[in-house]
Design an enzyme around this catalytic site. Structure first.
Site, short mmCIF file in Angstrom:
data_model
loop_
_atom_site.label_atom_id
_atom_site.label_comp_id
_atom_site.label_asym_id
_atom_site.label_seq_id
_atom_site.Cartn_x
_atom_site.Cartn_y
_atom_site.Cartn_z
N ASP A 93 -6.38 -5.48 2.57
CA ASP A 93 -6.71 -4.07 2.37
C ASP A 93 -5.84 -3.29 3.36
O ASP A 93 -6.05 -3.36 4.58
CB ASP A 93 -8.18 -3.79 2.66
N LYS A 159 -7.38 1.54 -3.62
CA LYS A 159 -8.70 1.57 -2.98
C LYS A 159 -8.97 3.00 -2.50
O LYS A 159 -8.08 3.65 -1.96
CB LYS A 159 -8.72 0.57 -1.83
N LYS A 187 -10.52 -0.06 -6.67
CA LYS A 187 -11.58 -0.61 -5.83
C LYS A 187 -12.27 0.56 -5.14
O LYS A 187 -11.69 1.23 -4.29
CB LYS A 187 -10.97 -1.57 -4.78
#
Length: 192
Positions: A93, A159, A187
């Site tokens: 991430d 994300k 996400k």
């Protein structure tokens, strides 16, 4: 009838400044018991998590890169990414570096395009998620530009947020979905 398990789609996290080895052990146990998709932890806990989860192939080890501010220079990030992938990280991430994105976009794009090409192949075969910090976006144009960048640079997921600067809302997820369509996975994260 099979019951729906939300944890199969969830990364359980321990990213606060008070993270501990005992907390990591508990997080891994929780992930195993609930069949969570991944544990997301700081890089300093990766070795222990990989060891703890080596007999649990369905629970991935995810770590954060440049978390939470996205201020790092690029070359040290490459060393960190390769090292962590070598020791068993399945997913990264990565927080956007808005300074480089804004001031050195060509260099920033070339770096991430090259890194994603490396990480998506053997021996790594790692998934990458690019955290946009939607709660700090100044305009829809900026969000669209970052989404296009993420897709073109080869990230697997867009994300929404880290959760440090503000929560993700349902409106964020719907708006992002409308912008991205089927071009990239999304996400939803950060204070949900």
């Amino acid at each position: 009838m099979n019951k729906f398990n939300i944890f199969e789609f969830t990364d359980v996290t321990m990213l606060g400044h008070k993270a501990s080895f005992s907390g990591l052990y508990d997080l891994c146990r929780f992930a195993i018991e609930n069949k969570a998709r991944a544990v997301c932890i700081p890089p300093c806990f990766v070795t222990m998590a990989v060891d703890r989860l080596k007999k649990e192939p369905d629970v991935k080890v995810c770590t954060v890169i440049d978390f939470p501010f996205g201020h790092s220079e690029l070359e040290p990030l490459e060393v960190e990414l390769r090292y962590l992938a070598d020791i068993g990280v399945s997913e990264f991430d990565i927080v956007v570096n808005k300074n480089l994105f804004t001031n050195r976009p060509a260099r920033y794009f070339k770096f991430w395009r090259r890194i994603n090409n490396i990480l998506h192949k053997k021996p790594y075969d790692v998934k990458t998620k690019f955290i946009l910090e939607m709660c700090k976006m100044e305009s829809i144009d900026e969000l669209k530009e970052l989404c296009d960048f993420t897709i073109e640079a080869g990230f697997d997921f867009i994300k929404t947020n880290t959760g440090v600067f503000g929560p993700t809302t349902m409106e964020d997820v719907v708006g992002l979905s409308e912008l991205v369509g089927t071009r990239c996975l999304i996400k939803a994260a950060g204070g949900i």
